[in-house]
Write an enzyme that holds these catalytic residues in place. Structure first.
Site, PDB file in Angstrom:
ATOM      1  CD  GLU A 168      43.241  42.238  18.655  1.00  0.00           C
ATOM      2  OE1 GLU A 168      42.481  41.557  19.368  1.00  0.00           O
ATOM      3  OE2 GLU A 168      43.741  43.317  19.028  1.00  0.00           O
ATOM      4  CB  SER A 173      48.717  46.183  18.387  1.00  0.00           C
ATOM      5  OG  SER A 173      49.786  45.308  18.655  1.00  0.00           O
ATOM      6  CD  GLU A 174      43.365  45.502  21.590  1.00  0.00           C
ATOM      7  OE1 GLU A 174      44.448  45.700  22.196  1.00  0.00           O
ATOM      8  OE2 GLU A 174      42.925  44.361  21.373  1.00  0.00           O
ATOM      9  CD  GLN A 216      39.406  39.162  18.862  1.00  0.00           C
ATOM     10  OE1 GLN A 216      40.107  39.078  19.876  1.00  0.00           O
ATOM     11  NE2 GLN A 216      39.723  38.550  17.732  1.00  0.00           N
ATOM     12  CB  ALA A 265      32.287  47.591  21.758  1.00  0.00           C
ATOM     13  CG  ASP A 266      33.877  45.344  26.470  1.00  0.00           C
ATOM     14  OD1 ASP A 266      33.384  45.268  27.597  1.00  0.00           O
ATOM     15  OD2 ASP A 266      33.317  44.877  25.457  1.00  0.00           O
ATOM     16  CB  ILE A 295      36.352  51.765  22.553  1.00  0.00           C
ATOM     17  CG1 ILE A 295      36.399  53.036  21.698  1.00  0.00           C
ATOM     18  CG2 ILE A 295      35.699  52.045  23.889  1.00  0.00           C
ATOM     19  CD1 ILE A 295      35.015  53.540  21.293  1.00  0.00           C
ATOM     20  CG  PHE A 296      37.422  52.462  27.490  1.00  0.00           C
ATOM     21  CD1 PHE A 296      37.176  53.819  27.483  1.00  0.00           C
ATOM     22  CD2 PHE A 296      36.337  51.598  27.546  1.00  0.00           C
ATOM     23  CE1 PHE A 296      35.880  54.315  27.549  1.00  0.00           C
ATOM     24  CE2 PHE A 296      35.040  52.084  27.617  1.00  0.00           C
ATOM     25  CZ  PHE A 296      34.815  53.445  27.609  1.00  0.00           C
ATOM     26  CG  HIS A 336      35.526  40.145  27.002  1.00  0.00           C
ATOM     27  ND1 HIS A 336      36.227  40.065  28.171  1.00  0.00           N
ATOM     28  CD2 HIS A 336      36.428  39.964  26.004  1.00  0.00           C
ATOM     29  CE1 HIS A 336      37.504  39.825  27.899  1.00  0.00           C
ATOM     30  NE2 HIS A 336      37.656  39.768  26.589  1.00  0.00           N
TER      31      HIS A 336
END
Ligand SMILES: Cc1ncc(C[n+]2csc(CCOP(=O)(O)OP(=O)(O)O)c2C)c(N)n1
Lengths: 315, 322
Positions: B30, B60-61, B83, B85-86, B88-89, B130
């Site tokens: 992103e 759209s992770e 954007q 690391a949080d 990742i879930f 974040h």
């Protein structure tokens, strides 16, 4: 563009392959965790035969007809179900397998439904960036099309006009849950919202499916964007082998059985004069022989040793 | 001649050099393109390499990670950025199952040569969603390397190594380190993944740390009366257990510092490994230092109290020496 007889031949081959697998399961040689594909051959063979060898395929869990149509070795497919070294995964997969055949563009399957949709979008993006001209086709059931992954994959593919074809195999059921209880609106209508072309086709008629798929693949290859094909199809059996299907009425089962694409195609080929009874029987007998040979060959494979356990964790 | 540049510049240089070296390397995420990333890490790359190499994705992770797997198994070498690391879930299945398992599940028929960049850490008010350091999220899912650089030189050398690695690499870069400066060697600079680095030699106690906690451990070491060895694991997998064992063989005492909450993180895993395999090298119980077991508060002052400080690491050092 495949001939109608070729489409019929591959459907019959897939059916014969599955029958042979069911015998292996009866004989306790393969695990019983299998989702039979009877009923979806029209969708899977009709659509996949629109692809070139170098095009990408992400198949789904129902049956093996799409993989067989892509040309993966029948022996290797049996090897995967037998869990032996002749399988495409060298014996790692067994039962509901992750068949892979990079040489024929078979990129695998996500056991988590919907995962394939995103990987297919990525593969289509890759083909576009590399200007390779390859098309990616991704199969999913109506149930799997309800995952959030569908939105992210379809949205990105629409934004970038990726060479992608989604085939939503709408057989009316996700295990025991009917589509109309789990889906708002219709699948084909979603296409417009994502900037895709959308088309609905009856999976009982594999020749119609093929025509639609050929058009979709052509559209993708000429950079005119993705296509969503919703195939109305049927599940002639339970969700998996041991499924007693108590959720399904006798009428709906009987109704589905009148829509068998193999019966339909055979009748059509016969009545149109495209093939005589003898010719059709010959195709069927050849399919059985081909499958029997592959089965005999696959049974000679060895079970993998313990070293396979860790072999592919890291490069 | 080494130059002094920032951690953020070091990452940018690594990306630029690898993209120049290998045209299969593409970036996606992103706002990584025209804007150059919300932290500016990918600046100028879009201008240099164009829209076919640096791709701005939708929010759209799942696509960023799952799509990158598709790119990786079809001949490209994507570097995908989440954007924060949080997130990742938000792409959990794509990360722990698709990225980490696609090769294995399909019998070695594919390689997944992708790097997933994950800006992590508390930076003064990012809030509970974040500010995470979720490095350990992948520990129980074999298949991907877990790399966490603590200096500009390591950031550059490890990222270049990650991009060249045929395995998937989760690359955690600390947002709080982006502006820190350090010497980076000129020319080709690669750091081997999975090799720990002694950032400071000592004989009384070993502090094992990674990411931002390395600099806090070094500060604690400097302020401590004891002779403190600071060992930077540079990540969690592969884990250089030999280096950890060699260090505690010398010092006999072990403190492990992580920024993530104390429970269930990398420190717990390292403590368990040492307890299982090398307890006889220790003269005192192991001490873990980590954030409080709470969601991180948005209030920057409270946030600072929640995550480990150099002073807290110093206290832990004192305790294992007592
Ligand atoms: C994410 C996820 N949820 C649930 C399942 C379990 N599951 C496997 S197949 C299936 C039904 C799928 O239905 P559909 O997509 O319509 O395909 P069909 O089985 O009808 O061919 C379910 C729920 C799964 N594998 N992955």
């Amino acid at each position: 563009m495949s001939s109608r007889l070729e489409i019929y031949r591959v459907m019959v081959l897939a059916q014969a392959w599955e029958q042979a697998l069911l015998r292996l399961i009866d004989e306790n040689l393969a695990p019983a965790s299998y989702h039979p594909g009877r009923g979806s051959e029209g969708s899977e063979v009709g659509a996949t035969l629109a692809l070139e060898d170098t095009d990408y395929l992400l198949y789904d869990h129902r049956g093996m007809a799409h993989i067989i149509a892509k040309g993966t070795s029948l022996t290797a497919l049996f090897g995967d179900f037998l869990g032996n070294e002749l399988g495409t995964t060298n014996g790692l997969g067994a039962g509901i397998v992750h068949v892979a055949d990079p040489e024929r563009g078979v990129l695998g399957q996500s056991g988590t439904l919907g995962g394939s949709q995103l990987i297919a979008s990525g593969a289509a993006l890759s083909a576009k960036l590399r200007k390779s001209g390859q098309v990616t086709m991704c199969f999913m059931g109506d149930g799997a099309a309800n995952r959030g992954t569908f939105h992210e994959a379809a949205n990105a593919a629409g934004a970038w006009k990726l060479p992608l074809v989604f085939v939503v195999q709408n057989n009316g059921w996700a295990v025991s849950t009917p589509t109309e209880h789990s889906t708002g609106g219709s699948f084909v209508d979603r296409a417009k919202g994502y900037g895709w072309h959308g088309v609905q086709v009856d999976g009982q008629n594999p020749f119609d499916v093929h025509d639609v798929a050929v058009e979709a693949v052509e559209r993708a290859r000429s950079n005119n964007g993705p296509t969503l094909i919703e195939v109305k199809t049927v599940r002639l059996t339970g969700h998996y082998l041991a499924d007693p299907q108590q959720y399904r009425s006798a009428e709906t089962k009987a109704d589905a059985s009148t829509k068998d694409p193999i019966v339909f195609a055979r009748k059509l080929l016969h009545e149109s004069g495209e093939a005589t009874e003898d010719e059709l029987e010959k195709i069927e007998a050849e399919a059985r022989t081909q499958v029997d040979n592959a089965r005999d060959e696959a049974l000679k494979g060895n079970q993998p040793g313990q070293d396979l356990l860790t072999r592919y964790t890291y490069v | 001649m080494p130059r002094t540049i920032t951690y953020s510049e070091a990452i940018n240089e690594a990306l630029r050099e690898e993209m120049e070296r290998d045209e299969r390397v593409v970036l996606l995420g992103e706002d990584v393109g025209r804007m150059g990333g919300i932290f500016g890490v990918t600046h100028d790359l879009y201008e240099r390499f164009g829209p076919d190499r640096v791709l701005d994705t939708p929010i759209s992770e799942m696509f960023i990670v799952g799509g990158a797997v598709g790119l990786a198994i079809t001949g490209l070498r994507p570097v995908a950025e989440l954007q924060f690391a949080d997130f990742i879930f938000n792409a959990a299945d794509e990360t722990y199952a698709k990225m980490s398992k696609w090769r294995y599940m399909h019998g070695g028929n594919f390689t997944v040569p992708m790097t997933l960049r994950l800006p992590e850490g508390a930076t003064g008010g990012g809030g509970a969603e974040h500010s995470l350091c979720p490095e350990a999220a992948l520990l129980a899912h074999p298949g991907a390397h877990i790399v966490v650089p603590s200096t500009p030189a390591d950031a550059k050398g490890l990222l270049k190594a990650a991009i060249r690695d045929d395995n998937p690499v989760a690359f955690f870069e600390h947002k709080g380190l982006y502006a820190t400066r350090g010497e980076v060697p000129d020319g080709e600079h690669l750091v081997e993944i999975g090799k720990a680095d002694i950032k400071r030699e000592g004989t009384d106690v070993t502090v094992v740390a990674w990411g931002r906690m390395v600099s806090r451990a070094l500060e604690a070491a400097k302020n401590s009366d004891a002779s403190v060895e600071v060992l930077d694991t540079r990540g969690l997998r592969p884990l250089d257990t030999d280096a950890i064992f060699a260090s505690i063989e010398k010092t006999g005492r072990l403190v492990i510092a992580q920024e993530a909450p104390k429970t269930g993180g990398g420190a717990s895993e390292i403590a368990a490994i040492v307890a299982e395999e090398a307890i006889d090298l220790l003269d005192a119980p192991i001490k873990r230092v980590g954030a409080l077991d709470i969601p991180l508060p948005q209030n920057a002052m409270l946030e600072a109290m929640a995550i480990p400080t150099a002073a807290e690491i110093q206290v832990a050092i004192k305790e294992v020496l007592a």
